[in-house]
Design an enzyme around this catalytic site. Structure first.
Site, mmCIF file in Angstrom:
data_model
loop_
_atom_site.group_PDB
_atom_site.id
_atom_site.type_symbol
_atom_site.label_atom_id
_atom_site.label_comp_id
_atom_site.label_asym_id
_atom_site.label_seq_id
_atom_site.Cartn_x
_atom_site.Cartn_y
_atom_site.Cartn_z
ATOM 1 N N SER A 1 -1.982 5.745 1.045
ATOM 2 C CA SER A 1 -0.852 4.988 1.328
ATOM 3 C C SER A 1 -0.173 4.598 0.094
ATOM 4 O O SER A 1 -0.608 4.045 -0.932
ATOM 5 C CB SER A 1 -0.924 3.638 1.982
ATOM 6 O OG SER A 1 -1.807 3.833 3.175
ATOM 7 N N ARG B 1 -4.527 -6.226 0.302
ATOM 8 C CA ARG B 1 -4.542 -5.053 -0.850
ATOM 9 C C ARG B 1 -4.638 -6.037 -2.273
ATOM 10 O O ARG B 1 -3.630 -5.683 -3.254
ATOM 11 C CB ARG B 1 -3.429 -4.406 -0.814
ATOM 12 C CG ARG B 1 -3.300 -3.388 0.447
ATOM 13 C CD ARG B 1 -4.555 -2.281 0.258
ATOM 14 N NE ARG B 1 -4.605 -1.291 1.288
ATOM 15 C CZ ARG B 1 -5.248 -1.560 2.476
ATOM 16 N NH1 ARG B 1 -6.097 -2.393 2.664
ATOM 17 N NH2 ARG B 1 -5.269 -0.172 3.255
ATOM 18 N N GLU C 1 1.766 0.434 -3.440
ATOM 19 C CA GLU C 1 0.437 0.020 -3.386
ATOM 20 C C GLU C 1 -0.280 0.853 -4.570
ATOM 21 O O GLU C 1 -1.063 0.207 -5.585
ATOM 22 C CB GLU C 1 -0.372 0.438 -2.057
ATOM 23 C CG GLU C 1 -1.782 0.130 -2.272
ATOM 24 C CD GLU C 1 -2.575 0.819 -1.029
ATOM 25 O OE1 GLU C 1 -2.469 0.667 0.149
ATOM 26 O OE2 GLU C 1 -3.525 1.635 -1.448
HETATM 27 P P1 FAD Z 1 -8.747 4.050 -9.524
HETATM 28 O O1 FAD Z 1 -7.535 4.518 -9.135
HETATM 29 O O2 FAD Z 1 -9.316 4.637 -10.639
HETATM 30 O O3 FAD Z 1 -8.133 2.507 -10.289
HETATM 31 C C1 FAD Z 1 -7.483 1.784 -9.645
HETATM 32 C C2 FAD Z 1 -6.960 0.421 -10.437
HETATM 33 O O4 FAD Z 1 -8.263 -0.198 -10.870
HETATM 34 C C3 FAD Z 1 -6.320 0.920 -11.951
HETATM 35 O O5 FAD Z 1 -5.540 -0.069 -12.389
HETATM 36 C C4 FAD Z 1 -7.786 0.695 -12.635
HETATM 37 O O6 FAD Z 1 -7.495 0.457 -14.139
HETATM 38 C C5 FAD Z 1 -8.557 -0.334 -12.497
HETATM 39 N N1 FAD Z 1 -9.934 -0.292 -12.442
HETATM 40 C C6 FAD Z 1 -10.808 0.628 -11.890
HETATM 41 N N2 FAD Z 1 -11.935 0.559 -11.967
HETATM 42 C C7 FAD Z 1 -12.064 -0.611 -12.680
HETATM 43 C C8 FAD Z 1 -13.307 -1.485 -13.186
HETATM 44 N N3 FAD Z 1 -14.368 -1.149 -13.056
HETATM 45 N N4 FAD Z 1 -12.926 -2.806 -13.818
HETATM 46 C C9 FAD Z 1 -11.656 -3.342 -13.747
HETATM 47 N N5 FAD Z 1 -10.569 -2.368 -13.424
HETATM 48 C C10 FAD Z 1 -10.846 -1.347 -12.856
HETATM 49 N N6 FAD Z 1 -7.462 2.145 0.096
HETATM 50 C C11 FAD Z 1 -7.642 1.339 0.975
HETATM 51 O O7 FAD Z 1 -7.725 -0.044 0.883
HETATM 52 N N7 FAD Z 1 -7.907 1.741 2.234
HETATM 53 C C12 FAD Z 1 -7.783 3.017 2.635
HETATM 54 O O8 FAD Z 1 -7.935 3.440 3.848
HETATM 55 C C13 FAD Z 1 -7.634 4.049 1.574
HETATM 56 N N8 FAD Z 1 -7.496 5.537 1.993
HETATM 57 C C14 FAD Z 1 -7.144 6.356 0.979
HETATM 58 C C15 FAD Z 1 -7.139 7.559 1.359
HETATM 59 C C16 FAD Z 1 -6.985 8.513 0.325
HETATM 60 C C17 FAD Z 1 -6.912 9.822 0.857
HETATM 61 C C18 FAD Z 1 -6.681 8.242 -1.071
HETATM 62 C C19 FAD Z 1 -6.516 9.463 -2.123
HETATM 63 C C20 FAD Z 1 -6.748 6.839 -1.449
HETATM 64 C C21 FAD Z 1 -6.809 5.925 -0.298
HETATM 65 N N9 FAD Z 1 -6.962 4.311 -0.778
HETATM 66 C C22 FAD Z 1 -7.472 3.510 0.336
HETATM 67 C C23 FAD Z 1 -6.892 3.865 -2.081
HETATM 68 C C24 FAD Z 1 -7.960 4.126 -2.860
HETATM 69 O O9 FAD Z 1 -8.890 4.719 -2.345
HETATM 70 C C25 FAD Z 1 -8.567 2.676 -3.358
HETATM 71 O O10 FAD Z 1 -7.801 1.835 -4.036
HETATM 72 C C26 FAD Z 1 -9.908 2.698 -4.325
HETATM 73 O O11 FAD Z 1 -10.654 1.562 -4.290
HETATM 74 C C27 FAD Z 1 -9.465 3.156 -5.587
HETATM 75 O O12 FAD Z 1 -10.839 3.397 -6.515
HETATM 76 P P2 FAD Z 1 -10.848 4.385 -7.850
HETATM 77 O O13 FAD Z 1 -12.067 4.280 -8.268
HETATM 78 O O14 FAD Z 1 -10.153 5.543 -7.504
HETATM 79 O O15 FAD Z 1 -9.741 3.294 -8.560
HETATM 80 N N1 EPU Z 2 2.988 5.275 12.158
HETATM 81 C C1 EPU Z 2 4.228 6.285 12.348
HETATM 82 N N2 EPU Z 2 4.259 7.217 11.648
HETATM 83 C C2 EPU Z 2 3.731 7.700 10.468
HETATM 84 C C3 EPU Z 2 2.529 6.845 10.095
HETATM 85 C C4 EPU Z 2 2.216 5.672 11.037
HETATM 86 O O1 EPU Z 2 4.869 5.868 13.493
HETATM 87 O O2 EPU Z 2 4.268 8.544 9.983
HETATM 88 C C5 EPU Z 2 2.587 4.226 12.998
HETATM 89 C C6 EPU Z 2 1.252 4.614 13.817
HETATM 90 O O3 EPU Z 2 1.704 5.289 14.925
HETATM 91 C C7 EPU Z 2 0.698 3.106 14.061
HETATM 92 C C8 EPU Z 2 1.276 2.366 12.670
HETATM 93 O O4 EPU Z 2 2.233 3.224 12.290
HETATM 94 O O5 EPU Z 2 1.307 2.699 15.072
HETATM 95 C C9 EPU Z 2 0.138 2.257 11.605
HETATM 96 O O6 EPU Z 2 -0.768 3.687 11.276
HETATM 97 P P1 EPU Z 2 -1.984 3.946 10.785
HETATM 98 O O7 EPU Z 2 -2.805 3.231 11.752
HETATM 99 O O8 EPU Z 2 -2.167 5.279 10.299
HETATM 100 O O9 EPU Z 2 -2.322 2.841 9.556
HETATM 101 P P2 EPU Z 2 -1.097 2.689 8.457
HETATM 102 O O10 EPU Z 2 -0.381 1.126 8.517
HETATM 103 O O11 EPU Z 2 -0.398 3.660 7.927
HETATM 104 C C10 EPU Z 2 -3.042 1.316 7.082
HETATM 105 C C11 EPU Z 2 -3.431 1.236 5.701
HETATM 106 C C12 EPU Z 2 -4.533 2.559 5.218
HETATM 107 C C13 EPU Z 2 -5.756 2.300 6.378
HETATM 108 C C14 EPU Z 2 -5.228 2.368 7.656
HETATM 109 C C15 EPU Z 2 -6.322 2.294 8.730
HETATM 110 C C16 EPU Z 2 -2.049 0.297 4.250
HETATM 111 C C17 EPU Z 2 -0.922 0.305 3.270
HETATM 112 N N3 EPU Z 2 -2.428 1.401 4.667
HETATM 113 O O12 EPU Z 2 -2.153 2.702 7.012
HETATM 114 O O13 EPU Z 2 -5.051 2.300 4.062
HETATM 115 O O14 EPU Z 2 -6.527 3.622 6.206
HETATM 116 O O15 EPU Z 2 -4.302 1.308 7.821
HETATM 117 O O16 EPU Z 2 -6.757 0.876 8.869
HETATM 118 O O17 EPU Z 2 -2.445 -0.870 4.624
HETATM 119 C C18 EPU Z 2 -4.623 2.923 1.865
HETATM 120 O O18 EPU Z 2 -4.344 1.793 1.632
HETATM 121 O O19 EPU Z 2 -4.356 3.884 0.835
HETATM 122 C C19 EPU Z 2 -4.675 3.212 3.017
HETATM 123 C C20 EPU Z 2 -4.852 4.729 3.523
#
Ligand code: FAD
Ligand code: EPU
Length: 346
Positions: free
Chosen positions: A233, A163, A329
Site C-alpha cells: 500500500s 501503521r 505509508e
Molecule cells: P524496510 O523497508 O527495510 O525499512 C522500513 C523502515 O524501517 C525504514 O525507515 C528503515 O530505516 C527502518 N528500519 C528497518 N529495520 C530497522 C531496524 N532493525 N531498526 C530500526 N529501524 C529499522 N505492511 C503491512 O503492514 N501490511 C501488509 O499487508 C503489507 N503488505 C505488503 C505487501 C507488499 C507486496 C509489500 C512490498 C509491502 C507490504 N507491506 C505491508 C509493507 C512492508 O512489508 C512492511 O512495512 C515491512 O514491515 C517492512 O519491512 P522491511 O524489512 O522491508 O523494512
Molecule cells: N478497494 C477498491 N478498489 C481498489 C482497492 C480496494 O474498491 O482498487 C476496496 C475493496 O473492495 C475493499 C476496500 O477497498 O472494500 C479495502 O480493500 P482491501 O481489503 O484490499 O484492503 P486495503 O484497505 O486496500 C489494507 C492494508 C493492507 C492489508 C489489507 C488487508 C493499509 C494502508 N493497507 O489494504 O496492507 O494487507 O488491508 O488487511 O492499511 C500495506 O500496508 O502495505 C498493505 C498491503
C-alpha cells in the site's frame, strides 16, 4: 564486514529502482551495528538501517552508508498457556509465520506473505486481515546506536497505532531494533473478522486454512515484487471524523468505512483512488496497479521521479474529488534523510 562501494540499491528494496548508494554493508549482530555507528570513519556519514526495503522509496542516490540488518536466530520456549518466541531482527517475517503455522503454533497466520524482516514489523505495527503485530508482540529489544546501550520495551511502551509506533517518532534514527518477542497463546481462536475470511466457521477453521486463504487472496490482488516492483500500500487509509464519514456515506452509499476505537472512521484509500478511475494510470514507468489502486508499481524502469509524480497526481485527484488528503505509508529517503512528499512538492 565487507563494504560495497557505489552499488545499485535495486536488489535491496522491493521497488527495484536503479538508484545507487555510496556504501552498503551487512550487520549480523547488534554489536556490529553499534560498532558502525561508533566508528570514527562513519561518524559524519549519513546512515540508514534497511531490512528488505519493502516499505522504502529512494528518491535519489543515497550519499551515505546503508546498513543491512541481518541479525538472525529464533528461540522458542513454552509455558502451560503460551509459546514465547525471541526472534533476531534480521529473520524473514513470512518464513517465521510459515514455520509457526507448520509447527502448530497458531496466531500469526493472518499476517502471512507480508514482506520484510521481523525487526521491521514493530516499526509500522504491520497489519493485515484483522490482526496487527501489537496483538502478539510481547516486547521489542533495541540498542541505542551511539552508546551501544540495550533496552527492552514491553508492548505498551512501543505506542503501537495504525501503521505507527514509537520507532517512527522518539526512537527514529537513534535506536535500532535487534530482536522481537512474540507470545502466541495456546487458547487460540481463528480471527475471521476481515471480509474475505468471514466464510470460515471459527469453530472448525484451522490456522493452515487461514494461512492458505490469506496467501491466495494476497497473490490475487498484490503484485509480487520479484515480478513487478512495489512497496505494498503506497498510502495509508485515511482516518476522518464521523461527521465527514456520514456526509460521504450519504453521497456514496457503497464507500468502505471502518469504525475506529476513538470514534473516528477509517476510509479505504484504494476505493477512493479507484473511484477516480486511476487504476492503470501511468506517469513514465510508474503505474497505479490494475488490481489494487492503493499500490503504485514500477511498471517499466520507473525512476524515483516517476513514482513521486504519480503519487502527487493521485493525492491531488483524490483531494479534489473527496476533500481527503492521502498520506504516504511508504518511507521516502532523500540523499541523506527521510523526507515527506509534501516537502518534495514545495
Ligand atoms: P524496510 O523497508 O527495510 O525499512 C522500513 C523502515 O524501517 C525504514 O525507515 C528503515 O530505516 C527502518 N528500519 C528497518 N529495520 C530497522 C531496524 N532493525 N531498526 C530500526 N529501524 C529499522 N505492511 C503491512 O503492514 N501490511 C501488509 O499487508 C503489507 N503488505 C505488503 C505487501 C507488499 C507486496 C509489500 C512490498 C509491502 C507490504 N507491506 C505491508 C509493507 C512492508 O512489508 C512492511 O512495512 C515491512 O514491515 C517492512 O519491512 P522491511 O524489512 O522491508 O523494512
Ligand atoms: N478497494 C477498491 N478498489 C481498489 C482497492 C480496494 O474498491 O482498487 C476496496 C475493496 O473492495 C475493499 C476496500 O477497498 O472494500 C479495502 O480493500 P482491501 O481489503 O484490499 O484492503 P486495503 O484497505 O486496500 C489494507 C492494508 C493492507 C492489508 C489489507 C488487508 C493499509 C494502508 N493497507 O489494504 O496492507 O494487507 O488491508 O488487511 O492499511 C500495506 O500496508 O502495505 C498493505 C498491503
Amino acid at each position: 564486514m565487507k563494504v560495497l562501494q557505489d552499488r545499485s540499491l535495486a536488489p535491496f528494496h522491493t521497488f527495484g529502482i536503479d538508484v545507487k548508494a555510496k556504501q552498503i554493508v551487512e550487520a549480523e549482530t547488534a554489536d556490529e551495528l553499534a560498532s558502525i555507528w561508533q566508528s570514527k570513519c562513519y561518524q559524519t556519514v549519513p546512515k540508514l538501517i534497511v531490512g528488505q526495503g519493502s516499505n522504502l522509496l529512494f528518491c535519489e542516490e543515497y550519499s551515505g552508508l546503508i546498513v543491512l540488518n541481518r541479525i538472525k536466530g529464533i528461540d522458542i520456549t513454552e509455558t502451560e498457556s503460551s509459546f514465547h518466541l525471541h526472534i533476531g531482527a534480521g529473520e524473514d517475517w513470512h518464513q517465521l509465520v510459515k514455520m509457526t503455522v507448520e509447527q502448530g503454533m497458531p496466531g500469526l497466520e493472518n499476517l502471512a506473505l507480508i514482506p520484510g524482516c521481523v525487526g521491521s514489523s514493530p516499526i509500522q505495527n504491520i497489519g493485515a486481515y484483522g490482526v496487527e503485530l501489537k496483538d502478539v508482540c510481547q516486547y521489542v529489544d533495541i540498542i541505542e546506536l551511539e552508546t551501544g546501550l540495550r533496552q527492552r520495551l514491553n508492548a505498551d511502551e512501543c505506542e503501537f497505532g495504525y501503521r505507527d509506533s514509537i520507532f517512527k517518532h522518539q526512537l527514529k534514527n537513534s535506536h535500532a531494533i535487534i530482536a522481537v518477542g512474540i507470545e502466541l497463546t495456546k487458547a487460540w481462536r481463528p480471527n475471521t473478522s476481515y471480509g474475505p475470511l468471514a466464510k470460515f466457521d471459527p469453530n472448525t477453521a484451522t490456522a493452515s486454512n487461514i494461512f492458505d486463504e490469506v496467501c491466495s487472496i494476497r497473490r490475487s490482488k498484490l503484485p509480487d515484487p520479484a515480478l513487478m516492483g512495489n512497496a505494498g500500500s503506497f498510502f495509508k487509509n485515511p482516518i476522518i471524523s464521523a461527521e465527514q464519514a456520514s456526509r460521504l456515506i450519504s453521497q456514496y452509499p457503497t464507500i468502505p468505512v471502518y469504525s475506529q476505537p476513538n470514534g473516528k472512521m477509517k476510509v479505504a484509500a484504494g476505493w477512493l483512488i479507484d473511484q477516480c478511475r486511476l487504476k492503470g494510470f501511468q506517469v513514465g514507468g510508474a503505474r497505479v496497479h490494475d488490481q489494487q489502486a492503493l499500490v503504485l508499481v514500477n511498471y517499466h524502469r520507473a525512476s524515483p521521479g516517476d513514482i513521486i509524480a504519480l503519487a502527487l497526481h493521485v493525492i491531488q485527484t483524490v483531494e479534489s474529488a473527496f476533500a481527503i488528503t492521502l498520506e504516504h505509508e511508504v518511507r521516502f529517503m532523500s540523499s541523506s534523510d527521510e523526507i515527506l512528499i509534501t516537502e518534495l512538492a514545495q
